[in-house]
Motif scaffolding. Structure first.
Motif, mmCIF file in Angstrom:
data_model
loop_
_atom_site.group_PDB
_atom_site.id
_atom_site.type_symbol
_atom_site.label_atom_id
_atom_site.label_comp_id
_atom_site.label_asym_id
_atom_site.label_seq_id
_atom_site.Cartn_x
_atom_site.Cartn_y
_atom_site.Cartn_z
ATOM 1 N N VAL A 10 0.847 -1.187 0.000
ATOM 2 C CA VAL A 10 0.000 0.000 0.000
ATOM 3 C C VAL A 10 0.885 1.240 0.000
ATOM 4 N N GLN A 11 0.614 2.149 -0.888
ATOM 5 C CA GLN A 11 1.308 3.426 -0.938
ATOM 6 C C GLN A 11 0.286 4.551 -0.761
ATOM 7 N N HIS A 12 0.770 5.672 -0.263
ATOM 8 C CA HIS A 12 -0.096 6.832 -0.056
ATOM 9 C C HIS A 12 0.404 7.964 -0.942
ATOM 10 N N GLU A 13 -0.480 8.485 -1.750
ATOM 11 C CA GLU A 13 -0.126 9.567 -2.663
ATOM 12 C C GLU A 13 -1.171 10.683 -2.558
ATOM 13 N N PHE A 14 -0.767 11.875 -2.953
ATOM 14 C CA PHE A 14 -1.680 13.011 -2.939
ATOM 15 C C PHE A 14 -1.869 13.540 -4.357
ATOM 16 N N ILE A 15 -3.105 13.870 -4.668
ATOM 17 C CA ILE A 15 -3.409 14.557 -5.919
ATOM 18 C C ILE A 15 -4.039 15.902 -5.583
ATOM 19 N N LYS A 16 -4.130 16.801 -6.561
ATOM 20 C CA LYS A 16 -4.709 18.118 -6.335
ATOM 21 C C LYS A 16 -5.840 18.364 -7.319
ATOM 22 N N ASP A 17 -6.853 19.097 -6.842
ATOM 23 C CA ASP A 17 -7.917 19.500 -7.766
ATOM 24 C C ASP A 17 -7.530 20.818 -8.438
ATOM 25 N N GLU A 18 -8.420 21.362 -9.238
ATOM 26 C CA GLU A 18 -8.082 22.559 -10.014
ATOM 27 C C GLU A 18 -7.901 23.801 -9.148
ATOM 28 N N ASN A 19 -8.318 23.710 -7.869
ATOM 29 C CA ASN A 19 -8.091 24.816 -6.937
ATOM 30 C C ASN A 19 -6.905 24.544 -6.013
ATOM 31 N N ASP A 20 -6.090 23.563 -6.373
ATOM 32 C CA ASP A 20 -4.850 23.250 -5.654
ATOM 33 C C ASP A 20 -5.108 22.670 -4.262
ATOM 34 N N ARG A 21 -6.267 22.072 -4.049
ATOM 35 C CA ARG A 21 -6.565 21.427 -2.767
ATOM 36 C C ARG A 21 -6.220 19.940 -2.861
ATOM 37 N N GLN A 22 -5.608 19.407 -1.813
ATOM 38 C CA GLN A 22 -5.075 18.050 -1.860
ATOM 39 C C GLN A 22 -6.096 17.005 -1.409
ATOM 40 N N LEU A 23 -6.007 15.840 -2.042
ATOM 41 C CA LEU A 23 -6.777 14.660 -1.655
ATOM 42 C C LEU A 23 -5.814 13.493 -1.539
ATOM 43 N N GLY A 24 -5.796 12.829 -0.379
ATOM 44 C CA GLY A 24 -4.933 11.676 -0.181
ATOM 45 C C GLY A 24 -5.593 10.400 -0.687
ATOM 46 N N LEU A 25 -4.828 9.600 -1.424
ATOM 47 C CA LEU A 25 -5.325 8.337 -1.971
ATOM 48 C C LEU A 25 -4.464 7.175 -1.493
ATOM 49 N N ASN A 26 -5.094 6.037 -1.266
ATOM 50 C CA ASN A 26 -4.380 4.799 -0.969
ATOM 51 C C ASN A 26 -4.282 3.978 -2.245
ATOM 52 N N ILE A 27 -3.049 3.594 -2.610
ATOM 53 C CA ILE A 27 -2.821 2.792 -3.821
ATOM 54 C C ILE A 27 -2.351 1.412 -3.366
ATOM 55 N N CYS A 28 -3.178 0.433 -3.587
ATOM 56 C CA CYS A 28 -2.893 -0.938 -3.145
ATOM 57 C C CYS A 28 -2.585 -1.806 -4.363
ATOM 58 N N VAL A 29 -1.404 -2.451 -4.332
ATOM 59 C CA VAL A 29 -0.988 -3.347 -5.411
ATOM 60 C C VAL A 29 -0.906 -4.761 -4.851
ATOM 61 N N SER A 30 -1.664 -5.670 -5.425
ATOM 62 C CA SER A 30 -1.672 -7.053 -4.968
ATOM 63 C C SER A 30 -1.447 -7.994 -6.145
ATOM 64 N N VAL A 31 -0.809 -9.150 -5.865
ATOM 65 C CA VAL A 31 -0.562 -10.171 -6.873
ATOM 66 C C VAL A 31 -1.550 -11.304 -6.646
ATOM 67 N N GLU A 32 -2.343 -11.615 -7.663
ATOM 68 C CA GLU A 32 -3.369 -12.633 -7.524
ATOM 69 C C GLU A 32 -2.967 -13.890 -8.286
ATOM 70 N N LYS A 33 -3.904 -14.768 -8.473
ATOM 71 C CA LYS A 33 -3.627 -16.022 -9.160
ATOM 72 C C LYS A 33 -3.090 -15.766 -10.566
ATOM 73 N N CYS A 34 -2.245 -16.645 -11.031
ATOM 74 C CA CYS A 34 -1.624 -16.535 -12.356
ATOM 75 C C CYS A 34 -0.751 -15.280 -12.470
ATOM 76 N N LEU A 35 -0.325 -14.760 -11.297
ATOM 77 C CA LEU A 35 0.611 -13.636 -11.233
ATOM 78 C C LEU A 35 0.059 -12.340 -11.818
ATOM 79 N N SER A 36 -1.232 -12.255 -11.990
ATOM 80 C CA SER A 36 -1.803 -10.975 -12.437
ATOM 81 C C SER A 36 -1.773 -9.985 -11.275
#
Length: 222
Positions: A10-36
């Motif tokens: 899990v990584q935490h990243e921030f994006i900004k809207d057009e008024n430069d206000r930040q929103l924090g997002l959680n980015i989760c990367v998981s490996v499932e069956k068949c290595l997808s």
């Protein structure tokens, strides 16, 4: 092995809207069956407005309103959940605030920010106010707040739902007009302008309700 799996990252990243206000997002990367690999990008909270009131949110004592809010939110025309995160505070003690939007459907006045409340509890009641003039009692609106965890693909999101604390239901075949006990029948037009809503329930319908005067006895008559 086709059934190889590893713990998700899990990584935490921030994006900004057009008024430069930040929103924090959680980015989760998981490996499932068949290595997808599955990449999920989510905001920790969804703020869902099911009231008939325009609502604006911010982090506790932040200088800025939360990201993603624009004129549609000020006038209650946005029908989609608002992704929300805490940017400045530690999540354990983080709190947020809400105010009424500056909508022509509400009385003209100065809306104030609510008391702080946490998004980690089971919910509660939030009080909102509009100060119409310096020599009148502020108009009060009461919201009930329900906080639940999402399910399925949304299991990592906290769903925070805001609804009117009170509703009136008319099970008859006739329209019903109603008044708070302290009001007078010939004041209907003035009262409806002051509270920003029609004091009538149509047949076989439900309408949100706010007390016109919370400083008086809380009784209704029809």
């Amino acid at each position: 092995s086709p059934f190889y799996s590893e713990m998700p990252t899990v990584q935490h990243e921030f994006i900004k809207d057009e008024n430069d206000r930040q929103l924090g997002l959680n980015i989760c990367v998981s490996v499932e069956k068949c290595l997808s690999r599955r990449v999920s990008i989510i905001a920790p909270y969804w703020l869902i407005n099911k009231s008939n009131l325009p609502l604006i949110f911010r982090e506790d004592n932040s200088e800025f309103e939360a990201a993603g809010q624009f004129q549609d939110h000020e006038t209650a025309r946005s029908l989609t959940p608002l992704p929300f995160s805490f940017v400045q505070s530690d999540t354990v003690d983080a709190q947020c605030q809400v105010r009424l939007g500056k909508s022509p459907l509400l009385p003209t006045g100065r809306p104030s920010w609510s008391e702080n409340f946490r998004l980690l509890s089971q919910g509660g009641v939030v009080l909102l106010y509009i100060q119409v003039s310096s020599n009148t009692v502020p108009i009060e609106y009461q919201l009930a707040v329900e906080i639940t965890k999402g399910s399925g693909r949304y299991k990592d999101i906290s769903m925070v739902t805001f609804v009117n604390r009170f509703q009136l239901e008319n099970l008859t075949s006739l329209p019903i007009r109603y008044l708070q006990n302290c009001q007078f029948e010939n004041d209907f037009d003035l009262i409806e302008f002051a509270v920003g809503t029609k004091q009538m329930i149509l047949p076989n319908s439900i309408t949100p309700f706010n007390w016109p005067r919370t400083d008086r006895e809380l009784f209704l008559r029809a």
